[in-house]
Motif scaffolding. Structure first.
Motif, short mmCIF file in Angstrom:
data_model
loop_
_atom_site.label_atom_id
_atom_site.label_comp_id
_atom_site.label_asym_id
_atom_site.label_seq_id
_atom_site.Cartn_x
_atom_site.Cartn_y
_atom_site.Cartn_z
N THR A 109 52.15 12.93 49.81
CA THR A 109 51.65 13.77 50.91
C THR A 109 50.19 13.52 51.27
O THR A 109 49.68 14.14 52.19
N SER A 115 55.15 11.50 56.07
CA SER A 115 56.57 11.62 56.41
C SER A 115 57.32 10.32 56.13
O SER A 115 58.47 10.34 55.68
N GLY A 138 59.66 18.30 49.86
CA GLY A 138 60.16 19.33 50.77
C GLY A 138 61.44 20.00 50.30
O GLY A 138 62.23 20.48 51.11
N ASN A 142 61.34 28.00 51.77
CA ASN A 142 60.14 28.56 52.43
C ASN A 142 60.08 30.05 52.25
O ASN A 142 60.98 30.74 52.18
#
Length: 142
Positions: A109, A115, A138, A142
């Protein structure tokens, strides 16, 4: 016909004060989207045999879990069995890039190309990146 009883007096008690307690705090641990054992994950035993996470929960499970879960590749592939459900990257995990350099999870990251790095290294079978770097890849809810 007229009513049989007169109406009762106006309210007998004053209303209670507004909420008496503040809302509770949010949970401290964020659950992961993948807090489960990776059914495809395998690891090598001390005797050279290859096993899946389910092997840990069979006969002598307490001893097996104590012996193998401290190992990064087992702890990260068998998250539920090894009680490793907090969603964070393993700071000691390293993996080899296609060009031969060795990197930690945080490398994924730390770039404008994040990405592309994630798409290239996280989904690969057998490299352990997705299991050891769930936050960077990821995989956290969340």
């Amino acid at each position: 016909k007229a009513p049989t009883k007169a109406p009762t007096k106006s309210p007998t008690k004053a209303p209670t004060k507004s909420p008496t307690k503040a809302p509770s705090q949010a949970p401290t641990n964020v659950p992961t989207a993948s807090c489960q054992d990776n059914s495809a994950h395998t690891f090598v035993l001390d005797n050279g045999k290859v096993q899946k996470c389910t092997w840990l929960t069979k006969r002598n499970s307490v001893t097996r879990i104590a012996n193998y879960c401290p190992r990064s590749e087992v702890r990260n592939g068998c998250r539920l069995t090894c009680d490793n459900c907090i969603c964070e990257d393993d700071p000691s995990f390293t993996f080899v890039l296609d060009i031969g350099n060795v990197q930690y999870c945080k490398w994924l990251t730390k770039s404008l190309n994040a990405s592309k790095r994630i798409a290239r290294y996280c989904p690969r079978d057998g490299n352990g990146v997705k299991e050891a770097c769930p936050l960077s890849c990821g995989e956290c809810a969340n």
